[in-house]
Design a protein around this motif. Structure first.
Motif, short mmCIF file in Angstrom:
data_model
loop_
_atom_site.label_atom_id
_atom_site.label_comp_id
_atom_site.label_asym_id
_atom_site.label_seq_id
_atom_site.Cartn_x
_atom_site.Cartn_y
_atom_site.Cartn_z
N ASN A 1 12.91 77.68 91.75
CA ASN A 1 13.91 77.58 90.68
C ASN A 1 14.20 78.91 89.99
N SER A 2 13.46 79.97 90.36
CA SER A 2 13.75 81.32 89.86
C SER A 2 14.47 82.16 90.91
N ASN A 3 14.89 81.50 91.99
CA ASN A 3 15.57 82.16 93.11
C ASN A 3 14.68 83.17 93.84
N LYS A 4 13.37 82.96 93.75
CA LYS A 4 12.45 83.78 94.52
C LYS A 4 12.26 83.16 95.90
N VAL A 5 12.23 84.00 96.92
CA VAL A 5 12.09 83.52 98.29
C VAL A 5 10.69 82.94 98.50
N LEU A 6 10.65 81.69 98.91
CA LEU A 6 9.38 81.04 99.23
C LEU A 6 9.04 81.21 100.70
N GLN A 7 10.08 81.11 101.52
CA GLN A 7 9.86 81.23 102.97
C GLN A 7 11.20 81.37 103.68
N LYS A 8 11.16 82.00 104.85
CA LYS A 8 12.33 82.09 105.72
C LYS A 8 11.95 81.41 107.03
N GLN A 9 12.83 80.58 107.55
CA GLN A 9 12.49 79.84 108.76
C GLN A 9 13.67 79.78 109.72
N GLN A 10 13.41 80.07 110.99
CA GLN A 10 14.44 79.93 112.02
C GLN A 10 14.64 78.46 112.31
N LEU A 11 15.91 78.03 112.25
CA LEU A 11 16.23 76.63 112.51
C LEU A 11 16.66 76.41 113.95
N SER A 12 17.44 77.34 114.47
CA SER A 12 17.89 77.20 115.86
C SER A 12 18.18 78.56 116.46
N LYS A 13 18.27 78.57 117.78
CA LYS A 13 18.52 79.80 118.53
C LYS A 13 19.63 79.50 119.53
N GLY A 14 20.66 80.33 119.52
CA GLY A 14 21.82 80.06 120.35
C GLY A 14 23.00 79.68 119.48
N GLY A 15 24.16 79.52 120.08
CA GLY A 15 25.36 79.20 119.31
C GLY A 15 25.26 77.86 118.59
N LEU A 16 25.93 77.76 117.46
CA LEU A 16 25.92 76.51 116.70
C LEU A 16 26.65 75.40 117.45
N SER B 1 10.84 73.61 97.12
CA SER B 1 12.02 74.45 97.00
C SER B 1 13.14 73.70 96.30
N THR B 2 13.84 74.38 95.40
CA THR B 2 14.94 73.74 94.67
C THR B 2 16.31 74.19 95.19
N ALA B 3 16.32 75.16 96.07
CA ALA B 3 17.59 75.65 96.62
C ALA B 3 17.34 76.31 97.98
N ILE B 4 18.37 76.30 98.80
CA ILE B 4 18.27 76.96 100.10
C ILE B 4 19.53 77.78 100.34
N ILE B 5 19.39 78.78 101.21
CA ILE B 5 20.53 79.59 101.66
C ILE B 5 20.55 79.55 103.17
N LEU B 6 21.71 79.27 103.73
CA LEU B 6 21.87 79.23 105.18
C LEU B 6 22.28 80.62 105.66
N CYS B 7 21.74 81.04 106.79
CA CYS B 7 22.06 82.37 107.34
C CYS B 7 22.16 82.29 108.86
N HIS B 8 23.16 82.90 109.41
CA HIS B 8 23.17 83.09 110.86
C HIS B 8 23.96 84.34 111.20
N ASN B 9 23.75 84.85 112.37
CA ASN B 9 24.39 86.10 112.80
C ASN B 9 25.52 85.84 113.77
N HIS B 10 26.46 86.74 113.81
CA HIS B 10 27.54 86.75 114.79
C HIS B 10 27.40 88.01 115.63
N PRO B 11 26.79 87.93 116.81
CA PRO B 11 26.63 89.11 117.67
C PRO B 11 27.96 89.78 118.03
N SER B 12 29.05 89.01 118.00
CA SER B 12 30.37 89.55 118.34
C SER B 12 30.85 90.56 117.30
#
Length: 232
Positions: free
Chosen positions: A140-155, A174-185
């Protein structure tokens, strides 16, 4: 004169032009990228100094150190004056730099902006040749608790296990999450699949009072924030 007398090694330069001496006298930040690479090389060839050789190498990758970090030994030994040993030295130094950035990114940190997310995740996924989807779990203080890979490959075609995401969030309190993914293109524009997964996870989080704060699309040098663009 023989080759040794003509060689443009660093030892033969005027003292003020020697990168090693410059580093000792003025500090590492005073050296250009080419001068730092020249120290790794140690010497150039009969007609070219180590710094000039380093400049040629940098020009071949548009003076982009991230791009230089992707070259192979075979790519480097094509340059006159670069043998296998020198090529390995350059690749090793750049890999150590990448691992240092990765180690810094893995340190627990507080998220204050979309840029902070980019700086956190770019060393992890920004230079990958394939797509990865990650979740950043926050308290709830927006401090990172953990980062976790959810999937590998295109969505596209990847089944996102919403239950797994929020099960982990509950375990971490955790009270909030942020989604992240990369675009190799390198393209920053979100796809329909990116928008759908954002909506899916955001709606699921509402019933559990776990907010999806943002979805960040990351490339090698830039990012796109759903929150900044009012898409959340």
């Amino acid at each position: 004169m023989n080759y040794k007398e003509n060689s443009l090694s660093i030892k033969a330069w005027a003292e003020d032009d020697r990168p090693r001496e410059k580093l000792l006298l003025k500090g590492k930040s005073s050296l250009s990228d080419a001068e730092l690479i020249a120290i790794l090389l140690g010497s150039g060839s009969r007609n070219e100094s180590a710094v000039d050789l380093a400049k040629r190498i940098l020009v071949s990758v548009n003076n982009n150190l991230n791009q230089l970090g992707k070259v192979t030994v075979n790519d480097l030994i094509k340059f006159k004056g670069i043998g296998e040993a020198k090529a390995i030295s350059i690749i090793t130094a750049l890999e150590l730099g990448r691992r240092r950035r990765l180690a810094e990114a893995m340190v627990q940190s507080k998220i204050t902006s979309s840029k902070a997310v980019f700086e956190l995740m770019q060393p992890i996924i920004g230079e990958l040749a394939h797509e990865e989807f990650w979740i950043v779990f926050l308290n709830n203080s927006n401090k990172v608790l953990q980062k976790q890979q959810l999937s590998k490959g295109g969505l596209t075609g990847t089944l996102v296990d919403v239950r797994l995401v929020f099960k982990k969030a509950i375990e971490l309190n955790s009270t909030a999450i942020i989604l992240c993914h990369n675009h190799p293109s390198g393209k920053l524009q979100p796809s329909n699949a990116d928008k759908l997964i954002t909506t899916k996870l955001s709606n699921a989080g509402k019933s559990l009072d776990i907010k999806v704060l943002d979805h960040i699309i990351i490339t090698e040098n830039a990012y796109f924030s759903f929150a900044d663009e009012s898409l959340l």
